[in-house]
Write a protein that holds these residues in place. Structure first.
Motif, PDB file in Angstrom:
ATOM      1  N   SER A  93       0.843  -1.194   0.000  1.00 14.98           N
ATOM      2  CA  SER A  93       0.000   0.000   0.000  1.00 14.98           C
ATOM      3  C   SER A  93       0.881   1.247   0.000  1.00 14.98           C
ATOM      4  O   SER A  93       0.558   2.248  -0.642  1.00 14.98           O
ATOM      5  CB  SER A  93      -0.910   0.010   1.221  1.00 14.98           C
ATOM      6  N   TYR A 117       3.914   1.386  -1.211  1.00 14.18           N
ATOM      7  CA  TYR A 117       4.577   1.458  -2.518  1.00 14.18           C
ATOM      8  C   TYR A 117       3.731   2.243  -3.500  1.00 14.18           C
ATOM      9  O   TYR A 117       4.236   3.049  -4.288  1.00 14.18           O
ATOM     10  CB  TYR A 117       4.830   0.032  -3.009  1.00 14.18           C
ATOM     11  N   LYS A 118       2.397   2.012  -3.415  1.00 13.39           N
ATOM     12  CA  LYS A 118       1.509   2.733  -4.316  1.00 13.39           C
ATOM     13  C   LYS A 118       1.425   4.205  -3.944  1.00 13.39           C
ATOM     14  O   LYS A 118       1.204   5.053  -4.792  1.00 13.39           O
ATOM     15  CB  LYS A 118       0.114   2.115  -4.265  1.00 13.39           C
ATOM     16  N   ALA A 119       1.571   4.494  -2.633  1.00  9.78           N
ATOM     17  CA  ALA A 119       1.390   5.872  -2.195  1.00  9.78           C
ATOM     18  C   ALA A 119       2.632   6.721  -2.421  1.00  9.78           C
ATOM     19  O   ALA A 119       2.533   7.932  -2.516  1.00  9.78           O
ATOM     20  CB  ALA A 119       1.016   5.887  -0.721  1.00  9.78           C
ATOM     21  N   CYS A 120       3.827   6.117  -2.498  1.00 10.12           N
ATOM     22  CA  CYS A 120       5.068   6.891  -2.528  1.00 10.12           C
ATOM     23  C   CYS A 120       5.205   7.621  -3.868  1.00 10.12           C
ATOM     24  O   CYS A 120       5.274   6.999  -4.922  1.00 10.12           O
ATOM     25  CB  CYS A 120       6.268   5.984  -2.313  1.00 10.12           C
ATOM     26  N   PRO A 121       5.272   8.956  -3.842  1.00  7.87           N
ATOM     27  CA  PRO A 121       5.399   9.675  -5.106  1.00  7.87           C
ATOM     28  C   PRO A 121       6.843   9.783  -5.599  1.00  7.87           C
ATOM     29  O   PRO A 121       7.086  10.317  -6.665  1.00  7.87           O
ATOM     30  CB  PRO A 121       4.822  11.053  -4.781  1.00  7.87           C
ATOM     31  N   ASP A 171       9.175   7.109  -5.608  1.00  7.02           N
ATOM     32  CA  ASP A 171       9.773   5.841  -6.005  1.00  7.02           C
ATOM     33  C   ASP A 171      10.809   5.337  -5.011  1.00  7.02           C
ATOM     34  O   ASP A 171      11.745   4.637  -5.363  1.00  7.02           O
ATOM     35  CB  ASP A 171      10.401   5.973  -7.406  1.00  7.02           C
ATOM     36  N   LEU A 183       3.742  10.196   3.461  1.00  3.48           N
ATOM     37  CA  LEU A 183       2.509   9.603   2.930  1.00  3.48           C
ATOM     38  C   LEU A 183       2.415   8.118   3.243  1.00  3.48           C
ATOM     39  O   LEU A 183       1.336   7.589   3.481  1.00  3.48           O
ATOM     40  CB  LEU A 183       2.435   9.820   1.416  1.00  3.48           C
ATOM     41  N   GLN A 224       0.971   7.500   6.597  1.00  3.38           N
ATOM     42  CA  GLN A 224      -0.490   7.630   6.651  1.00  3.38           C
ATOM     43  C   GLN A 224      -1.207   6.374   6.189  1.00  3.38           C
ATOM     44  O   GLN A 224      -2.231   6.007   6.743  1.00  3.38           O
ATOM     45  CB  GLN A 224      -0.933   8.765   5.743  1.00  3.38           C
ATOM     46  N   VAL A 225      -0.691   5.732   5.135  1.00  2.00           N
ATOM     47  CA  VAL A 225      -1.465   4.636   4.556  1.00  2.00           C
ATOM     48  C   VAL A 225      -1.202   3.295   5.215  1.00  2.00           C
ATOM     49  O   VAL A 225      -1.958   2.360   5.010  1.00  2.00           O
ATOM     50  CB  VAL A 225      -1.223   4.494   3.033  1.00  2.00           C
TER      51      VAL A 225
END
Lengths: 452, 277
Positions: free
Chosen positions: B148, B150-154, B156, B178, B181-182
């Protein structure tokens, strides 16, 4: 009758697999040496334990008292001593406190028969249902004393005998074997709910159950033969099929003046009111090719699945054990879990029977749109979840999804769509969990740059 | 006759073109929205990632807040020290104590070291993984590795590995928070990142008792207290079956890492990780 009733939108035809157990009469399971009774077997707050370690408990004695109105009582299914109180995962995947009881010998005879039940007042009957800890036995385990006490007067009571899930045959057997008790249970429900019409909806693959009920009903309830189509047994689908009306969004059946209840629940209402026996046993279908003695069993709630599988002689090591039906049931990671009030079946599969599905990309064929019984857009919802656009998913109505699994079943790309919707629902519930809407924009921009 | 058609059409297009040009020139001059020069300059200096870590809606929102004087200049965790100093010069304020932060995963339980309850075949989402029987690891506090964050990190900075554990690259991490938070488990923390000093931290989040930790994971903190005894400045405490290092007191001597019997204490390592997924 040529034109059989059925719900209007969507639906799928599943292989039934019922021939294995549909002719097997109920067998009483052996009394387990040890039971673990979770205190959260229903929707709502968990019950509060009222016994301590070392206490002696009687069969049917209250061990968990309901916490507030939106909860249910829990009773001891066997005579014995409380040996442990700990935490365990219930078959639904939720962690809950449990009370472990070791059998010490002796059974209680539930011989009492209240022949004068017609003189009972309505609130007395409701109190009896509440004290017996009855929950909906179809699977969702909604506390029955709330369901049978609707805030508005209702005009129709529907008894759900559809049993649309493959493999399961318990409701079918109840309608064939326990028909007199079932009719008494329906009469008790009629007394407290005062409906103008009573229907009992049965799918047309249960021929003998329909025959028996039509012979015995005598105007107590009207038997409605339904098409065999999944999910015919869903509450809203059944109302749509029998009455032709649709339950509006975010509304419950009593908002349109209907109460739907399962055949098993009606039977346990009979046991609670006439025999004054709390909900400590339930009927369960055990099926699967590697089970030597598949069939319909009457088992104590809290029995460990491992003991049950030993009793029915599982031939090889099971690879997958599902509690509930194959469409909406939950696969267990361990067979040391106890069965609870909402477990309607135990399905055992060997390694050869299960196929591992590999997820592919959505090809936009639109089959999921055709089969969705609610009329949602599963493919659109999936693509919005995939691009993290979670607010949009809420707009297109993810909370109307009943998680029936028809879209996942039909998907040619083998996408587990329902799992995505479940996870999106969880993410929306906890709010902070899904990333804010602006993040995917950045990522999309980055990937676009990378590809160049 | 045909020649006239060409002539007329050319002339009419020319006239139309001139007309539109004057309309555009007029609207550009008279109807223009005034843009603050300072805001524009600050926005060009900011990284432009729109991560929202500063608490404002994107970089332009933060830039206008700075130029209005509503926000301090050091809120952007992505911008490096020089950028912040340059922004401070632009609006004429002084700035001190810039601490860069990086995210740190308080778990080392790869699928080789931590025991698994079952094989997970579901979708890659940590919240979904957690609701089914509390996750697929025996330890209920550890990283599920379903990505989750990994998807949130802007930026990379987070990568998923096949060993059911995510990895954070401290050189790419900008400390926007971020991922914190997730994460459903709450095991990602933001730590101050310094060039010279090593930042030590207990890479375990389990509040379970020592026996349970030992049974579920090889690299969990068992709260034995050896690090507490060996710490020369008393920076370590045991709270709720877990050692906690206070980074304000820690002098980065590294004794705790040496004595830890389960190798649960580690520091932020600067090498980059090999990317698998």
């Amino acid at each position: 009758m040529i034109f059989k009733k059925g719900f209007k939108k969507g639906g799928i035809h599943l292989p039934e697999h019922k021939e294995e157990t549909e002719n097997k009469p109920f067998v009483n399971g052996p009394i387990p040496k040890k039971v673990k009774i979770p205190l959260l077997q229903h929707i709502g707050k968990p019950a509060i334990p009222v016994v301590n370690i070392g206490d002696k408990v009687d069969e049917g004695q209250l061990i968990g008292k309901m916490d507030g109105e939106f909860s249910a009582n829990v009773h001891s299914p066997i005579m014995g001593n409380v040996t442990e109180i700990g935490e365990i995962y219930t078959p639904t995947g939720i962690k809950s406190k449990y009370i472990g009881i070791e059998f010490s010998g002796g059974i209680k005879n539930w011989n009492k028969i209240n022949t004068n039940w017609e003189k009972f007042k309505e609130n007395e009957i409701l109190e009896m249902i509440k004290n017996s800890g009855i929950v909906g036995l179809g699977g969702a385990a909604f506390p029955s004393h709330i369901k049978f006490n609707p805030p508005k007067p209702i005009h129709t009571l529907i008894i759900n005998g559809a049993e649309c899930e493959p493999y399961l045959t318990v409701d079918d057997r109840i309608m064939q074997e326990k028909v007199d008790s079932l009719i008494l249970g329906i009469e008790i429900l009629k007394k407290i709910l005062k409906p103008k019409n009573v229907y009992i909806g049965i799918e047309d693959n249960k021929v003998s159950a329909i025959e028996i009920l039509e012979k015995k009903m005598n105007g107590i309830a009207e038997v409605v033969t339904l098409k065999t189509k999944y999910p015919q047994g869903g509450e809203k689908q059944l109302i749509n099929a029998i009455l032709g009306i649709e339950v509006p969004r975010n509304k419950l059946p009593y908002d349109v003046g209907v109460v739907v209840t399962n055949v098993g629940t009606a039977y346990s209402v009979y046991e609670a009111v006439i025999k004054e026996k709390p909900l400590i046993e339930r009927f369960i279908t055990i099926a699967g090719q590697i089970v030597k003695w598949p069939g319909n069993y009457k088992l104590k709630i809290g029995t460990i699945i491992r003991d049950i599988l030993e009793d029915v002689r599982v031939l090889t090591l099971p690879k997958k054990v599902i509690i509930g039906g194959p469409m909406m049931g939950i696969a267990q990671y361990t067979i040391d879990t106890p069965i609870i009030k909402g477990s309607s079946g135990i399905l055992v599969f060997s390694e050869e029977e299960i196929e591992k599905k590999k997820e592919h990309l959505c090809i936009r064929c639109g089959r999921c749109l055709n089969v969705c019984p609610i009329g949602l857009f599963p493919s659109l919802m999936y693509s919005e979840i995939y691009s993290n656009n979670i607010d949009r998913v809420k707009e297109i109505g993810i909370f109307d999804c009943i998680e029936c699994g028809a879209c996942s079943y039909i998907c040619p790309s083998q996408i587990p769509l329902v799992t995505y919707f479940k996870s999106a629902k969880i993410n929306l519930k906890y709010e902070k969990s899904y990333y804010p809407n602006k993040i995917p924009v950045v990522r999309r921009w980055r990937y676009a740059n990378k590809e160049e | 006759m045909d020649n006239y058609i060409i002539l007329y059409s050319t002339l009419s297009l020319l006239i139309l073109g001139l007309l539109f040009t004057y309309v555009l020139i007029f609207s550009h001059k008279k109807l223009a929205v005034p843009v603050d020069e300072i805001t524009k300059k600050i926005e060009s200096l900011l990284p432009g990632a729109n991560c929202g870590a500063c608490g404002y809606p994107g970089c332009s929102g933060y830039a206008s807040a700075i130029s209005r004087g509503d926000a301090p200049v050091n809120l952007c965790s992505v911008a490096d020290e020089e950028t912040v100093k340059y922004i401070a010069e632009t609006i004429g304020v002084s700035v001190d104590n810039l601490t860069k932060k990086v995210a740190f995963l308080k778990c080392q339980g790869t699928s080789l070291k931590a025991n698994l309850k079952f094989e997970y075949h579901g979708i890659l989402d940590c919240w979904q993984g957690k609701t089914m029987f509390g996750g697929h690891k025996v330890c209920e506090y550890g990283c599920l590795g379903l990505g989750s964050c990994y998807k949130a990190c802007p930026f990379d900075a987070i990568s998923m590995t096949a060993e059911m554990l995510i990895k954070i690259d401290p050189t790419k991490c900008k400390g926007c928070g971020l991922c914190v938070q997730v994460c459903p488990q709450g095991i990602i923390v933001l730590l101050p990142h310094e060039e010279e000093k090593k930042v030590y931290q207990v890479a375990c989040f389990s509040n379970a008792k020592a026996l349970e930790v030992r049974q579920s994971c090889q690299v969990g903190c068992i709260a034995c207290g050896l690090c507490v005894k060996n710490c020369p400045v008393n920076a370590i405490k045991i709270e709720n079956n877990l050692a906690v290092i206070d980074n304000n007191i820690c002098i980065s001597c590294g004794k705790c890492e040496d004595v830890c019997p389960t190798k649960a204490i580690t520091h932020i390592k600067k090498h980059t990780f090999e990317r698998i997924v």
